[in-house]
Design a protein around this motif. Structure first.
Motif, PDB file in Angstrom:
ATOM      1  N   TYR A 111      43.041  45.961  50.551  1.00  0.00           N
ATOM      2  CA  TYR A 111      43.416  47.048  49.642  1.00  0.00           C
ATOM      3  C   TYR A 111      42.527  47.127  48.403  1.00  0.00           C
ATOM      4  O   TYR A 111      42.728  47.980  47.550  1.00  0.00           O
ATOM      5  CB  TYR A 111      44.890  46.879  49.204  1.00  0.00           C
ATOM      6  CG  TYR A 111      45.834  46.893  50.382  1.00  0.00           C
ATOM      7  CD1 TYR A 111      46.284  48.097  50.917  1.00  0.00           C
ATOM      8  CD2 TYR A 111      46.253  45.706  50.990  1.00  0.00           C
ATOM      9  CE1 TYR A 111      47.125  48.117  52.019  1.00  0.00           C
ATOM     10  CE2 TYR A 111      47.103  45.721  52.091  1.00  0.00           C
ATOM     11  CZ  TYR A 111      47.526  46.918  52.600  1.00  0.00           C
ATOM     12  OH  TYR A 111      48.346  46.945  53.685  1.00  0.00           O
ATOM     13  N   LYS A 112      41.579  46.233  48.279  1.00  0.00           N
ATOM     14  CA  LYS A 112      40.729  46.203  47.085  1.00  0.00           C
ATOM     15  C   LYS A 112      39.737  47.372  47.090  1.00  0.00           C
ATOM     16  O   LYS A 112      39.254  47.773  48.163  1.00  0.00           O
ATOM     17  CB  LYS A 112      39.935  44.881  47.025  1.00  0.00           C
ATOM     18  CG  LYS A 112      40.800  43.660  46.757  1.00  0.00           C
ATOM     19  CD  LYS A 112      41.268  43.651  45.319  1.00  0.00           C
ATOM     20  CE  LYS A 112      42.376  42.636  45.121  1.00  0.00           C
ATOM     21  NZ  LYS A 112      43.075  42.760  43.863  1.00  0.00           N
ATOM     22  N   PRO A 113      39.412  47.901  45.902  1.00  0.00           N
ATOM     23  CA  PRO A 113      38.409  48.974  45.841  1.00  0.00           C
ATOM     24  C   PRO A 113      37.066  48.493  46.391  1.00  0.00           C
ATOM     25  O   PRO A 113      36.731  47.305  46.244  1.00  0.00           O
ATOM     26  CB  PRO A 113      38.284  49.268  44.337  1.00  0.00           C
ATOM     27  CG  PRO A 113      39.428  48.584  43.670  1.00  0.00           C
ATOM     28  CD  PRO A 113      39.924  47.510  44.587  1.00  0.00           C
ATOM     29  N   ALA A 114      36.328  49.403  47.007  1.00  0.00           N
ATOM     30  CA  ALA A 114      35.082  49.049  47.700  1.00  0.00           C
ATOM     31  C   ALA A 114      34.130  48.232  46.820  1.00  0.00           C
ATOM     32  O   ALA A 114      33.527  47.260  47.289  1.00  0.00           O
ATOM     33  CB  ALA A 114      34.391  50.313  48.196  1.00  0.00           C
ATOM     34  N   ASP A 115      34.051  48.602  45.536  1.00  0.00           N
ATOM     35  CA  ASP A 115      33.055  47.932  44.689  1.00  0.00           C
ATOM     36  C   ASP A 115      33.459  46.512  44.278  1.00  0.00           C
ATOM     37  O   ASP A 115      32.658  45.791  43.690  1.00  0.00           O
ATOM     38  CB  ASP A 115      32.744  48.778  43.438  1.00  0.00           C
ATOM     39  CG  ASP A 115      33.978  49.024  42.578  1.00  0.00           C
ATOM     40  OD1 ASP A 115      35.100  48.928  43.116  1.00  0.00           O
ATOM     41  OD2 ASP A 115      33.812  49.291  41.376  1.00  0.00           O
ATOM     42  N   THR A 116      34.685  46.100  44.562  1.00  0.00           N
ATOM     43  CA  THR A 116      35.086  44.723  44.203  1.00  0.00           C
ATOM     44  C   THR A 116      35.289  43.853  45.441  1.00  0.00           C
ATOM     45  O   THR A 116      35.580  42.663  45.341  1.00  0.00           O
ATOM     46  CB  THR A 116      36.406  44.717  43.392  1.00  0.00           C
ATOM     47  OG1 THR A 116      37.454  45.212  44.231  1.00  0.00           O
ATOM     48  CG2 THR A 116      36.316  45.570  42.148  1.00  0.00           C
ATOM     49  N   GLN A 119      32.979  40.607  46.105  1.00  0.00           N
ATOM     50  CA  GLN A 119      33.293  39.497  45.198  1.00  0.00           C
ATOM     51  C   GLN A 119      34.649  38.870  45.549  1.00  0.00           C
ATOM     52  O   GLN A 119      34.806  37.645  45.552  1.00  0.00           O
ATOM     53  CB  GLN A 119      33.321  40.019  43.766  1.00  0.00           C
ATOM     54  CG  GLN A 119      33.239  38.909  42.748  1.00  0.00           C
ATOM     55  CD  GLN A 119      33.511  39.421  41.337  1.00  0.00           C
ATOM     56  OE1 GLN A 119      33.650  40.614  41.107  1.00  0.00           O
ATOM     57  NE2 GLN A 119      33.606  38.503  40.411  1.00  0.00           N
ATOM     58  N   HIS A 120      35.609  39.725  45.882  1.00  0.00           N
ATOM     59  CA  HIS A 120      36.937  39.224  46.253  1.00  0.00           C
ATOM     60  C   HIS A 120      36.850  38.369  47.519  1.00  0.00           C
ATOM     61  O   HIS A 120      37.458  37.299  47.613  1.00  0.00           O
ATOM     62  CB  HIS A 120      37.896  40.403  46.463  1.00  0.00           C
ATOM     63  CG  HIS A 120      39.319  39.996  46.696  1.00  0.00           C
ATOM     64  ND1 HIS A 120      40.266  39.988  45.695  1.00  0.00           N
ATOM     65  CD2 HIS A 120      39.966  39.546  47.805  1.00  0.00           C
ATOM     66  CE1 HIS A 120      41.420  39.556  46.178  1.00  0.00           C
ATOM     67  NE2 HIS A 120      41.271  39.286  47.458  1.00  0.00           N
ATOM     68  N   PHE A 121      36.051  38.842  48.477  1.00  0.00           N
ATOM     69  CA  PHE A 121      35.897  38.134  49.750  1.00  0.00           C
ATOM     70  C   PHE A 121      35.320  36.735  49.521  1.00  0.00           C
ATOM     71  O   PHE A 121      35.835  35.740  50.038  1.00  0.00           O
ATOM     72  CB  PHE A 121      34.984  38.945  50.676  1.00  0.00           C
ATOM     73  CG  PHE A 121      34.969  38.476  52.096  1.00  0.00           C
ATOM     74  CD1 PHE A 121      35.979  38.855  52.974  1.00  0.00           C
ATOM     75  CD2 PHE A 121      33.954  37.650  52.577  1.00  0.00           C
ATOM     76  CE1 PHE A 121      35.975  38.419  54.294  1.00  0.00           C
ATOM     77  CE2 PHE A 121      33.950  37.212  53.906  1.00  0.00           C
ATOM     78  CZ  PHE A 121      34.956  37.602  54.756  1.00  0.00           C
ATOM     79  N   ALA A 122      34.259  36.690  48.704  1.00  0.00           N
ATOM     80  CA  ALA A 122      33.612  35.393  48.424  1.00  0.00           C
ATOM     81  C   ALA A 122      34.596  34.465  47.715  1.00  0.00           C
ATOM     82  O   ALA A 122      34.706  33.275  48.054  1.00  0.00           O
ATOM     83  CB  ALA A 122      32.375  35.617  47.567  1.00  0.00           C
ATOM     84  N   ASN A 123      35.334  35.004  46.759  1.00  0.00           N
ATOM     85  CA  ASN A 123      36.293  34.195  46.004  1.00  0.00           C
ATOM     86  C   ASN A 123      37.411  33.667  46.908  1.00  0.00           C
ATOM     87  O   ASN A 123      37.766  32.482  46.858  1.00  0.00           O
ATOM     88  CB  ASN A 123      36.875  35.038  44.858  1.00  0.00           C
ATOM     89  CG  ASN A 123      37.873  34.244  44.036  1.00  0.00           C
ATOM     90  OD1 ASN A 123      37.664  33.064  43.737  1.00  0.00           O
ATOM     91  ND2 ASN A 123      38.987  34.873  43.676  1.00  0.00           N
ATOM     92  N   MET A 124      37.936  34.521  47.776  1.00  0.00           N
ATOM     93  CA  MET A 124      39.069  34.059  48.601  1.00  0.00           C
ATOM     94  C   MET A 124      38.624  33.002  49.620  1.00  0.00           C
ATOM     95  O   MET A 124      39.355  32.046  49.879  1.00  0.00           O
ATOM     96  CB  MET A 124      39.814  35.234  49.255  1.00  0.00           C
ATOM     97  CG  MET A 124      39.166  35.829  50.464  1.00  0.00           C
ATOM     98  SD  MET A 124      40.021  37.328  50.978  1.00  0.00           S
ATOM     99  CE  MET A 124      39.286  37.517  52.604  1.00  0.00           C
TER     100      MET A 124
END
Ligand code: GSN
Length: 221
Positions: A111-116, A119-124
């Motif tokens: 559900y995260k906006p495309a531009d984040t 970064q979210h993927f790498a963090n998780m």
């Protein structure tokens, strides 16, 4: 009324999925009522069914329960999946809360906006691999038992398996460096109630597809 718990949510994982897993692991049959549009949520609110105007909501034992953690605590207590004493329960709570934090990271990714997203993927994946999974690998290594707490099956075993499977959807070899989590996964997946829940056609929900996202978003925003 059937007497079965009735789950009110959209037809997807989100915050309801750990509740589905727990009921399934406890061998409890349940019914589901899916919200399709915002009006369905508004109706539940107008009918006074949602204490804080939010879902998940579960009708169970004459209650209309909200708040994911409260619901899971009730089910785990009722079906004896919550340790044998206060100290086991405290340990289970610590593990479960950590898994809830990790679940939040994994569950919200689609559900995260495309531009984040990147970064979210790498963090998780970083948190999964370097913060959370090493702890559970060590727990299993240190006590050498089959289950995480008290040498018997509990809610935290269910939740860790759920998260392992979710993390593998994002990175299939994520358990490569965790041999004890690999055997844990095989062992817990083989518990009859869980084995059944893992079969196609069960009430377990798939990873949302891109096309499902707007439908969910229009319900809540
Ligand atoms: O865990 C819980 O049940 C609550 N602490 C949070 C519940 C929640 O945020 N529910 C969302 C939908 S599920 N997804 O995240 C919700 O009902 N949002 C609408 C609103 O007005 O808050």
């Amino acid at each position: 009324m059937s007497g079965k718990p009735k789950l009110h949510y959209f037809n997807g994982r989100g915050r309801m999925e750990p509740i589905r897993w727990l009921l399934a692991a406890a061998g409890v049959e349940f019914e589901e009522c899916f919200m399709e549009k915002k009006d369905d949520l508004i109706k539940l609110r107008k009918d006074g069914f949602l204490l804080f105007e939010q879902v998940p909501m579960v009708e169970i034992d004459g209650m209309k329960m909200v708040q994911t953690r409260a619901i899971c605590n009730y089910i785990a207590s009722k079906y004896n999946l919550y340790g044998k004493d206060l100290k086991e329960r405290a340990l289970i709570d610590m593990y479960v809360e950590a898994l809830m934090d990790l679940n939040e990271l994994l569950m919200t990714y689609p559900y995260k906006p495309a531009d984040t997203k990147e970064q979210h993927f790498a963090n998780m994946l970083d948190k999964t691999t370097n913060r959370y999974f090493p702890v559970f690998e060590k727990v299993l290594k240190d006590h050498g038992q089959d289950y995480l707490v008290g040498n018997r099956f509990s809610r935290v075993d269910v939740q860790l398996l759920e998260i392992i499977l979710m993390a593998e959807e994002f990175k299939p070899d994520i358990l490569a460096k965790f041999p004890l989590l690999q055997s844990f996964k095989a062992r817990i997946s083989n518990i009859p109630t869980i084995k059944k829940f893992l079969q196609p056609g069960s009430q377990r929900k798939p990873l949302p597809e891109e096309k499902d996202i707007p439908k969910v978003i229009q319900i809540f925003y």
